[in-house]
Write a protein that holds these residues in place. Structure first.
Motif, PDB file in Angstrom:
ATOM      1  N   TRP A 179      -4.889  11.710   6.401  1.00  0.00           N
ATOM      2  CA  TRP A 179      -3.686  11.274   5.864  1.00  0.00           C
ATOM      3  C   TRP A 179      -2.370  11.595   6.883  1.00  0.00           C
ATOM      4  O   TRP A 179      -1.369  10.887   6.382  1.00  0.00           O
ATOM      5  N   MET A 180      -2.857  12.245   7.606  1.00  0.00           N
ATOM      6  CA  MET A 180      -1.467  12.688   8.551  1.00  0.00           C
ATOM      7  C   MET A 180      -0.951  11.384   9.249  1.00  0.00           C
ATOM      8  O   MET A 180       0.459  11.314   9.123  1.00  0.00           O
ATOM      9  N   PRO A 181      -1.422  10.575   9.861  1.00  0.00           N
ATOM     10  CA  PRO A 181      -0.953   9.342  10.277  1.00  0.00           C
ATOM     11  C   PRO A 181      -0.269   8.527   9.303  1.00  0.00           C
ATOM     12  O   PRO A 181       0.703   7.735   9.281  1.00  0.00           O
ATOM     13  N   GLN A 182      -0.780   8.349   8.077  1.00  0.00           N
ATOM     14  CA  GLN A 182      -0.237   7.735   6.885  1.00  0.00           C
ATOM     15  C   GLN A 182       1.138   8.093   6.445  1.00  0.00           C
ATOM     16  O   GLN A 182       2.058   7.537   6.065  1.00  0.00           O
ATOM     17  N   ALA A 183       1.129   9.576   6.585  1.00  0.00           N
ATOM     18  CA  ALA A 183       2.621  10.467   6.201  1.00  0.00           C
ATOM     19  C   ALA A 183       3.118  10.608   7.652  1.00  0.00           C
ATOM     20  O   ALA A 183       4.322  11.193   7.375  1.00  0.00           O
ATOM     21  N   CYS A 198       0.696  -1.087   0.060  1.00  0.00           N
ATOM     22  CA  CYS A 198       0.019  -0.075   0.117  1.00  0.00           C
ATOM     23  C   CYS A 198       0.814   1.166  -0.044  1.00  0.00           C
ATOM     24  O   CYS A 198       1.851   1.246   0.502  1.00  0.00           O
ATOM     25  N   ARG A 199       0.262   2.331  -0.573  1.00  0.00           N
ATOM     26  CA  ARG A 199       0.900   3.841  -0.512  1.00  0.00           C
ATOM     27  C   ARG A 199       0.017   4.842  -0.498  1.00  0.00           C
ATOM     28  O   ARG A 199      -1.046   4.666  -1.096  1.00  0.00           O
ATOM     29  N   TRP A 200       0.410   5.827   0.215  1.00  0.00           N
ATOM     30  CA  TRP A 200      -0.554   6.807   0.526  1.00  0.00           C
ATOM     31  C   TRP A 200       0.148   8.082   0.256  1.00  0.00           C
ATOM     32  O   TRP A 200       1.125   8.696   0.863  1.00  0.00           O
ATOM     33  N   ILE A 201       0.008   8.623  -0.890  1.00  0.00           N
ATOM     34  CA  ILE A 201       0.888   9.797  -1.336  1.00  0.00           C
ATOM     35  C   ILE A 201       0.380  11.242  -1.038  1.00  0.00           C
ATOM     36  O   ILE A 201       1.047  12.387  -1.075  1.00  0.00           O
ATOM     37  N   ALA A 202      -0.911  11.296  -0.787  1.00  0.00           N
ATOM     38  CA  ALA A 202      -1.484  12.665  -0.513  1.00  0.00           C
ATOM     39  C   ALA A 202      -2.806  12.386   0.255  1.00  0.00           C
ATOM     40  O   ALA A 202      -3.448  11.237   0.259  1.00  0.00           O
ATOM     41  N   PRO A 203      -3.597  13.446   0.764  1.00  0.00           N
ATOM     42  CA  PRO A 203      -4.800  13.344   1.262  1.00  0.00           C
ATOM     43  C   PRO A 203      -5.745  12.941   0.084  1.00  0.00           C
ATOM     44  O   PRO A 203      -5.498  13.140  -0.895  1.00  0.00           O
ATOM     45  N   GLU A 204      -7.045  12.531   0.454  1.00  0.00           N
ATOM     46  CA  GLU A 204      -8.058  12.052  -0.500  1.00  0.00           C
ATOM     47  C   GLU A 204      -8.593  13.429  -1.231  1.00  0.00           C
ATOM     48  O   GLU A 204      -9.796  13.397  -1.191  1.00  0.00           O
ATOM     49  N   PHE A 205      -7.837  14.390  -1.352  1.00  0.00           N
ATOM     50  CA  PHE A 205      -8.639  15.584  -2.144  1.00  0.00           C
ATOM     51  C   PHE A 205      -9.297  15.255  -3.358  1.00  0.00           C
ATOM     52  O   PHE A 205      -8.647  14.360  -4.080  1.00  0.00           O
ATOM     53  N   THR A 206     -10.225  15.800  -3.746  1.00  0.00           N
ATOM     54  CA  THR A 206     -11.083  15.394  -4.741  1.00  0.00           C
ATOM     55  C   THR A 206     -10.235  15.591  -6.222  1.00  0.00           C
ATOM     56  O   THR A 206     -10.426  14.696  -6.980  1.00  0.00           O
ATOM     57  N   PHE A 207      -9.320  16.408  -6.287  1.00  0.00           N
ATOM     58  CA  PHE A 207      -8.276  16.743  -7.539  1.00  0.00           C
ATOM     59  C   PHE A 207      -7.784  15.532  -7.760  1.00  0.00           C
ATOM     60  O   PHE A 207      -7.026  15.274  -8.960  1.00  0.00           O
ATOM     61  N   TYR A 208      -7.465  14.716  -6.700  1.00  0.00           N
ATOM     62  CA  TYR A 208      -6.269  13.374  -6.990  1.00  0.00           C
ATOM     63  C   TYR A 208      -7.219  12.123  -7.683  1.00  0.00           C
ATOM     64  O   TYR A 208      -6.552  11.319  -8.153  1.00  0.00           O
ATOM     65  N   GLU A 209      -8.332  12.474  -7.650  1.00  0.00           N
ATOM     66  CA  GLU A 209      -9.390  11.788  -8.341  1.00  0.00           C
ATOM     67  C   GLU A 209      -8.895  10.079  -7.971  1.00  0.00           C
ATOM     68  O   GLU A 209      -9.022   9.354  -8.893  1.00  0.00           O
ATOM     69  N   GLY A 210      -8.985   9.992  -6.692  1.00  0.00           N
ATOM     70  CA  GLY A 210      -8.598   8.537  -6.361  1.00  0.00           C
ATOM     71  C   GLY A 210      -7.272   8.269  -6.584  1.00  0.00           C
ATOM     72  O   GLY A 210      -6.796   6.909  -6.113  1.00  0.00           O
ATOM     73  N   LYS A 211      -6.220   8.762  -7.048  1.00  0.00           N
ATOM     74  CA  LYS A 211      -5.038   8.447  -7.239  1.00  0.00           C
ATOM     75  C   LYS A 211      -4.103   8.881  -5.871  1.00  0.00           C
ATOM     76  O   LYS A 211      -2.817   8.869  -6.165  1.00  0.00           O
ATOM     77  N   ASP A 215      14.707   9.455  -4.165  1.00  0.00           N
ATOM     78  CA  ASP A 215      14.469   9.179  -5.811  1.00  0.00           C
ATOM     79  C   ASP A 215      13.328   7.876  -5.676  1.00  0.00           C
ATOM     80  O   ASP A 215      12.395   7.957  -6.498  1.00  0.00           O
ATOM     81  N   SER A 216      13.340   7.089  -4.769  1.00  0.00           N
ATOM     82  CA  SER A 216      12.482   6.106  -4.505  1.00  0.00           C
ATOM     83  C   SER A 216      10.970   6.588  -4.208  1.00  0.00           C
ATOM     84  O   SER A 216       9.957   6.113  -4.788  1.00  0.00           O
ATOM     85  N   LEU A 217      11.198   7.668  -3.365  1.00  0.00           N
ATOM     86  CA  LEU A 217       9.913   8.335  -3.014  1.00  0.00           C
ATOM     87  C   LEU A 217       9.388   8.931  -4.120  1.00  0.00           C
ATOM     88  O   LEU A 217       7.897   8.906  -4.546  1.00  0.00           O
ATOM     89  N   ILE A 218      10.073   9.760  -5.136  1.00  0.00           N
ATOM     90  CA  ILE A 218       9.618  10.510  -6.261  1.00  0.00           C
ATOM     91  C   ILE A 218       8.980   9.490  -7.165  1.00  0.00           C
ATOM     92  O   ILE A 218       8.011   9.599  -7.640  1.00  0.00           O
ATOM     93  N   GLN A 219       9.459   8.370  -7.223  1.00  0.00           N
ATOM     94  CA  GLN A 219       9.017   7.109  -8.371  1.00  0.00           C
ATOM     95  C   GLN A 219       7.896   6.674  -7.558  1.00  0.00           C
ATOM     96  O   GLN A 219       6.732   6.552  -8.456  1.00  0.00           O
ATOM     97  N   GLY A 220       7.815   6.493  -6.451  1.00  0.00           N
ATOM     98  CA  GLY A 220       6.304   5.908  -5.689  1.00  0.00           C
ATOM     99  C   GLY A 220       5.303   6.712  -6.039  1.00  0.00           C
ATOM    100  O   GLY A 220       4.201   6.589  -6.474  1.00  0.00           O
TER     101      GLY A 220
END
Ligand SMILES: [Zn+2]
Length: 603
Positions: free
Chosen positions: A186-190, A125-138, A475-480
């Motif tokens: 998202w805060m505890p995920q990050a 699993c990976r959580w790169i951002a809060p579930e803001f609408t403009f991320y459209e689920g990504k 660089d691994s974070l950027i790739q993820g």
């Protein structure tokens, strides 16, 4: 620091532990602590395990056998069936295995969440951002694994490099309850651990803790996130309108003296801090506020913004502004120690009071946030070539030498004055944070506007990781991040982020960046043009899914803005002022047409 401890021989080969196969779970979940936080973290674990494997993970009533145990190390250590559990404290956590039992343990209730999310991230699993609408689920990635294995290669014990990992609401230009709740999830995920809210930013009544607290407090509490409230504003607790508007007329001597020798009710003029009655009144009012807001863990006690200090004889006799600031903060800290002993007082080293005082010792219980607001982003904070950075670094070192309490960096890695220009700086932040960690800094913070989060999303994601471990492989974070968000276009956007890090802070309208030659601006503009063309070509691919296409268009807006900014610089340098103004006007229009959709916040 983030380290791995192997329980067996070094180099132990990873043993796959089958958690589920073909829709059936091999493990049960045992929640060891009775707290709300532990049960919420357990539910989260079950939810994601089900998404990963398609299996339902049932509750267990004991901790032996094929069980995943969720709780604090302290509780588990007291359990008769638990063996050889290490002592964990504060935000540290452990992923352990004893026999067939897997332990996800926090050093505190809050870090149970970190143990759960780390375990899930090791399952893919990976959580790169809060579930803001403009991320459209990504904003997240959850793989589907019909055979779900945890590859155990020894116990893992983690602890953070920085104890305070804070997100500021600050101006709150684009925050609302909905996106604040997304941010909090998202805060505890990050692994950010403190949310900082203004009492009432600039007195406008919009960005105001009281507007949100009822809805946010339960969500913050169940994740163990620290609540920090305050901001610019001694005037929130002592101003002319208080006591039914009589405070000024009854006690003009409590107010700051301006350049004309008048006691002033102007909120930008600091009250008369040498007046003991005025200080007592202010402290009493702060005490009342904290009594009415028992959720507050850290109270921010800052002077008004762009403030002037009282010039009366008694105030001036107290010494420089930095001395007077430290005196007042220490007085309030000692008042609060009796009145609200669980609240930590926070103050700034900022503006007129960046330097440490020479004759006053700031109370060690205070948390000091050091603000390098004029940091030059062409250079690292520790580089001598930048006058601004050199001065900040010297002040910071003097604070480190003279102050025994915790110092946190109030960073500007997402800055309002950038006006949403995509100053994406993951590697730059890493070099600063390694330095900060090495000199003993205890915390890091950043602004968190949802309105242009997409633009600074990589900064936010990487900063959360660096705050835990500044040596992490960026660089691994950027790739993820890019793989999650841009799918098959990940490599292209990764390269564009590299270009932005190399160009924007040098060739665009970033405050304190040095003027460049026309040839340099031409080269920057040309490189950004290439980025734009590459994005256009990728977007034209008919096989591209619609969400990725829209995300590439967002990146194209970022790149277009950077290009317009570099071009404006070029035209101004060339003396073509009218054309520069035209480019700026057109860009402003584009910004307004796309405002508050993740990329731009118009100023
Ligand atoms: Zn005074």
């Amino acid at each position: 620091m983030g380290w791995i401890v192997c329980s067996g021989a070094l180099g132990l080969k990873a043993q796959p532990i089958r958690l589920a196969s073909d829709g059936a779970a091999n493990y049960r979940i045992f929640t060891a602590d009775s707290s709300r936080i532990a049960s919420e973290a357990s539910e989260e674990l079950k939810k994601y395990l089900a998404q990963l494997s398609g299996a339902v993970f049932a509750d267990s009533d004991g901790l032996t056998g094929r069980t995943i145990v969720v709780g604090t190390a302290l509780t588990i250590k007291q359990h008769p069936a638990a063996i050889d559990i290490p002592l964990l404290t504060h935000d540290s956590y452990g992923l352990l295995k004893r026999g067939h039992t897997i332990y996800l343990l926090g050093g505190s209730e809050r870090s149970i969440w970190y143990a759960v999310y780390d375990f899930l991230s090791r399952l893919g699993c990976r959580w790169i951002a809060p579930e803001f609408t403009f991320y459209e689920g990504k904003d997240k990635y959850v793989p589907v694994r019909p055979r779900l294995d945890y590859r155990y290669a020894g116990d893992i014990i983690e602890q953070p490099a920085f104890n305070y990992r804070k997100l500021y609401i600050e101006e709150g230009l684009s925050h609302n309850v909905e996106n604040l709740l997304q941010l909090i999830r998202w805060m505890p995920q990050a692994r950010f651990n403190v949310l900082v809210a203004p009492i009432d930013y600039q007195g406008h009544g919009r960005a105001q803790w009281d507007n949100w607290r009822q809805q946010l407090i339960p969500e913050l509490k169940k994740r163990g996130i620290g609540i920090e409230v305050g901001g610019h504003g001694y005037q929130n607790f002592l101003h002319a309108g208080m006591e039914d508007g009589r405070l000024y007329t009854d006690h003009p001597e409590w107010f700051g003296m301006d350049q004309n020798g008048h006691r002033s009710a102007d909120p930008h003029i600091v009250f008369c801090t040498s007046n003991a009655e005025a200080v007592a009144y202010l402290n009493h009012r702060i005490g009342e506020y904290l009594d009415a807001h028992p959720e507050i863990d850290i109270f921010d006690f800052w002077p008004p913004d762009n403030e002037k200090w009282c010039i009366c004889e008694r105030c001036e006799a107290l010494g420089t502004v930095t001395e007077r600031h430290a005196l007042l903060v220490s007085e309030t800290a000692s008042y609060l120690k009796n009145r609200c002993p669980d609240v930590k007082l926070e103050c700034l080293a900022y503006h007129h009071y960046t330097e440490p005082p020479q004759h006053t010792t700031l109370d060690n219980s205070v948390l000091l946030d050091f603000c390098p607001i004029n940091q030059q982003f062409e250079y690292q904070i520790y580089e001598q070539e930048s006058e601004n950075n050199k001065r900040y670094n010297e002040s910071l070192r003097r604070w480190m030498d003279s102050f025994g309490g915790d110092i946190s960096i109030y960073s500007y890695y997402r800055k309002y004055a950038w006006r949403s220009l995509p100053n994406v700086i993951p590697h730059y932040m890493q070099r600063d944070l390694i330095y900060y960690r090495d000199i003993g800094i205890k915390g890091i913070s950043v602004y968190s506007e949802p309105g242009d989060w997409f633009t600074f999303g990589l900064n936010h994601y990487v900063l959360g990781n660096l705050a835990w471990n500044p040596r992490i492989h960026v660089d691994s974070l950027i790739q993820g991040y890019c793989t999650t968000l841009y799918g098959e276009a990940a490599d292209l956007v990764g390269d564009i982020y590299t270009e932005l890090e190399d160009i924007v802070r040098f060739g665009c309208n970033i405050p304190f960046s040095a003027p460049k030659t026309m040839a340099a601006y031409e080269a920057y503009t040309a490189r950004l043009l290439v980025c734009g063309e590459q994005l256009e070509a990728a977007t034209a691919n008919p096989d591209l899914d619609l969400i990725t296409r829209r995300h590439l268009k967002r990146v194209a807006l970022m790149v277009g803005y950077a290009k317009a900014s570099a071009r404006t610089k070029l035209l101004s340098t060339r003396g073509a002022v009218e054309e520069a103004n035209r480019v700026a006007r057109e860009m402003k229009q584009t910004i307004n047409e796309n405002k508050h959709a993740g990329v731009f916040i118009p100023r």
